[in-house]
Design a protein around this motif. Structure first.
Motif, PDB file in Angstrom:
ATOM      1  N   PHE A  64       0.922  -1.127   0.030  1.00 35.46           N
ATOM      2  CA  PHE A  64      -0.076   0.036   0.112  1.00 35.46           C
ATOM      3  C   PHE A  64       0.898   1.125  -0.110  1.00 35.46           C
ATOM      4  N   TYR A  65       0.728   2.330  -0.887  1.00 32.17           N
ATOM      5  CA  TYR A  65       1.380   3.441  -0.987  1.00 32.17           C
ATOM      6  C   TYR A  65       0.472   4.823  -0.470  1.00 32.17           C
ATOM      7  N   SER A  66       0.768   5.073   0.658  1.00 32.00           N
ATOM      8  CA  SER A  66      -0.094   5.997   1.237  1.00 32.00           C
ATOM      9  C   SER A  66      -0.078   7.437   0.498  1.00 32.00           C
ATOM     10  N   GLU A  67       0.847   7.688  -0.300  1.00 28.92           N
ATOM     11  CA  GLU A  67       1.156   8.999  -1.060  1.00 28.92           C
ATOM     12  C   GLU A  67      -0.058   9.066  -2.067  1.00 28.92           C
ATOM     13  N   GLY A  68      -0.757   8.098  -2.208  1.00 35.03           N
ATOM     14  CA  GLY A  68      -1.917   8.311  -3.510  1.00 35.03           C
ATOM     15  C   GLY A  68      -1.214   8.094  -4.633  1.00 35.03           C
ATOM     16  N   ASP A  69      -2.075   8.484  -5.675  1.00 38.35           N
ATOM     17  CA  ASP A  69      -1.918   8.368  -7.069  1.00 38.35           C
ATOM     18  C   ASP A  69      -1.768   9.672  -7.824  1.00 38.35           C
ATOM     19  N   VAL A  70      -1.351   9.780  -8.919  1.00 39.29           N
ATOM     20  CA  VAL A  70      -1.020  11.169  -9.552  1.00 39.29           C
ATOM     21  C   VAL A  70      -2.350  11.923  -9.905  1.00 39.29           C
ATOM     22  N   THR A  71      -3.581  11.586  -9.986  1.00 42.32           N
ATOM     23  CA  THR A  71      -4.923  12.286  -9.783  1.00 42.32           C
ATOM     24  C   THR A  71      -4.932  13.060  -8.550  1.00 42.32           C
ATOM     25  N   ASN A  72      -4.677  12.397  -7.438  1.00 41.85           N
ATOM     26  CA  ASN A  72      -4.511  12.922  -5.896  1.00 41.85           C
ATOM     27  C   ASN A  72      -3.422  14.091  -5.973  1.00 41.85           C
ATOM     28  N   LEU A  86       7.115  17.314 -13.328  1.00 40.10           N
ATOM     29  CA  LEU A  86       6.179  16.729 -14.268  1.00 40.10           C
ATOM     30  C   LEU A  86       6.873  15.756 -15.063  1.00 40.10           C
ATOM     31  N   GLY A  87       8.109  16.451 -15.569  1.00 39.00           N
ATOM     32  CA  GLY A  87       8.968  15.627 -16.675  1.00 39.00           C
ATOM     33  C   GLY A  87       9.678  14.445 -15.814  1.00 39.00           C
ATOM     34  N   SER A  88      10.067  14.603 -14.626  1.00 42.10           N
ATOM     35  CA  SER A  88      10.615  13.477 -13.905  1.00 42.10           C
ATOM     36  C   SER A  88       9.405  12.521 -13.761  1.00 42.10           C
ATOM     37  N   LEU A  89       8.221  12.581 -13.427  1.00 41.75           N
ATOM     38  CA  LEU A  89       7.272  11.632 -13.385  1.00 41.75           C
ATOM     39  C   LEU A  89       7.199  10.828 -14.696  1.00 41.75           C
ATOM     40  N   ALA A  90       6.958  11.768 -15.791  1.00 45.55           N
ATOM     41  CA  ALA A  90       6.826  11.184 -17.337  1.00 45.55           C
ATOM     42  C   ALA A  90       7.987  10.292 -17.386  1.00 45.55           C
ATOM     43  N   LEU A  91       9.170  10.615 -17.154  1.00 43.12           N
ATOM     44  CA  LEU A  91      10.201   9.536 -17.507  1.00 43.12           C
ATOM     45  C   LEU A  91      10.300   8.626 -16.564  1.00 43.12           C
ATOM     46  N   GLN A  92       9.911   8.559 -15.310  1.00 38.93           N
ATOM     47  CA  GLN A  92       9.808   7.415 -14.507  1.00 38.93           C
ATOM     48  C   GLN A  92       8.787   6.234 -15.100  1.00 38.93           C
ATOM     49  N   VAL A  93       7.771   6.873 -15.625  1.00 43.16           N
ATOM     50  CA  VAL A  93       6.641   6.026 -16.168  1.00 43.16           C
ATOM     51  C   VAL A  93       7.162   5.334 -17.508  1.00 43.16           C
ATOM     52  N   ALA A  94       7.863   6.235 -18.301  1.00 41.51           N
ATOM     53  CA  ALA A  94       8.406   5.725 -19.519  1.00 41.51           C
ATOM     54  C   ALA A  94       9.644   4.791 -19.148  1.00 41.51           C
ATOM     55  N   ILE A 112      -3.057   2.700 -18.656  1.00 41.51           N
ATOM     56  CA  ILE A 112      -2.238   3.676 -18.289  1.00 41.51           C
ATOM     57  C   ILE A 112      -3.220   4.933 -17.950  1.00 41.51           C
ATOM     58  N   LYS A 113      -3.368   5.506 -16.868  1.00 43.27           N
ATOM     59  CA  LYS A 113      -3.991   6.668 -16.273  1.00 43.27           C
ATOM     60  C   LYS A 113      -3.478   7.091 -15.265  1.00 43.27           C
ATOM     61  N   PRO A 114      -3.962   8.476 -14.839  1.00 47.70           N
ATOM     62  CA  PRO A 114      -3.303   8.969 -13.494  1.00 47.70           C
ATOM     63  C   PRO A 114      -3.705   8.241 -12.399  1.00 47.70           C
ATOM     64  N   GLU A 115      -4.919   7.544 -12.197  1.00 48.76           N
ATOM     65  CA  GLU A 115      -5.356   6.933 -11.012  1.00 48.76           C
ATOM     66  C   GLU A 115      -4.671   5.636 -11.072  1.00 48.76           C
ATOM     67  N   ASN A 116      -3.821   5.082 -11.820  1.00 48.35           N
ATOM     68  CA  ASN A 116      -3.184   3.884 -11.942  1.00 48.35           C
ATOM     69  C   ASN A 116      -1.801   4.125 -11.785  1.00 48.35           C
ATOM     70  N   LEU A 117      -1.498   5.442 -11.505  1.00 49.00           N
ATOM     71  CA  LEU A 117       0.221   5.685 -11.289  1.00 49.00           C
ATOM     72  C   LEU A 117       0.299   6.305 -10.036  1.00 49.00           C
ATOM     73  N   LEU A 118       0.730   5.249  -9.014  1.00 53.20           N
ATOM     74  CA  LEU A 118       0.940   5.263  -7.679  1.00 53.20           C
ATOM     75  C   LEU A 118       2.014   6.012  -7.307  1.00 53.20           C
TER      76      LEU A 118
END
Length: 123
Positions: A64-72, A86-94, A112-118
């Motif tokens: 469980f990741y208490s930090e939430g998702d990208v939407t939150n 935001l670029g750092s987040l995109a590079l991590q996903v990539a 892939i959607k913001p709710e699934n990016l924890l």
């Protein structure tokens, strides 16, 4: 999904039940989940346990990741998120997707959607 904790550990977990259409679908979901459990990448969630049930259902236990998702993250941001962040987040996903796509056979996330990016850590 259910959130739970272990009395033997300080970790919290999420239990995800995957409903399947039939036994063949349950077998496919189980095999896919076991394959995902074997992945080791810093930007992928680690599956802790996978179980196939008699009813066409598969259960996955993950951290469980208490930090939430990208939407939150976006919704609760008190200030504008920087382009660099935001670029750092995109590079991590990539990087995670490249890792998954480089497996043999390739693994496709498919949702892939913001709710699934924890978020593993807050900035």
């Amino acid at each position: 999904m259910w959130q739970c904790s272990s009395s033997a550990a300080t970790s919290e977990f999420v239990i995800k039940d995957i409903k399947c259409t039939d036994d063949a679908d349950a077998t496919r979901q189980y095999q896919k989940s076991v394959r995902l459990m074997a992945l080791d990448h810093p930007h992928l969630i680690q599956y802790q346990c996978v179980q196939r049930h008699k009813a066409p259902q598969v259960t996955v236990v993950m951290n469980f990741y208490s930090e939430g998702d990208v939407t939150n993250l976006i919704r609760n941001a008190k200030e504008k998120l920087s382009e660099a962040y935001l670029g750092s987040l995109a590079l991590q996903v990539a990087g995670a997707l490249k890792f998954m796509h480089s497996r043999t056979p390739p693994i496709v996330h498919g949702d892939i959607k913001p709710e699934n990016l924890l978020m593993f850590n807050q900035r």
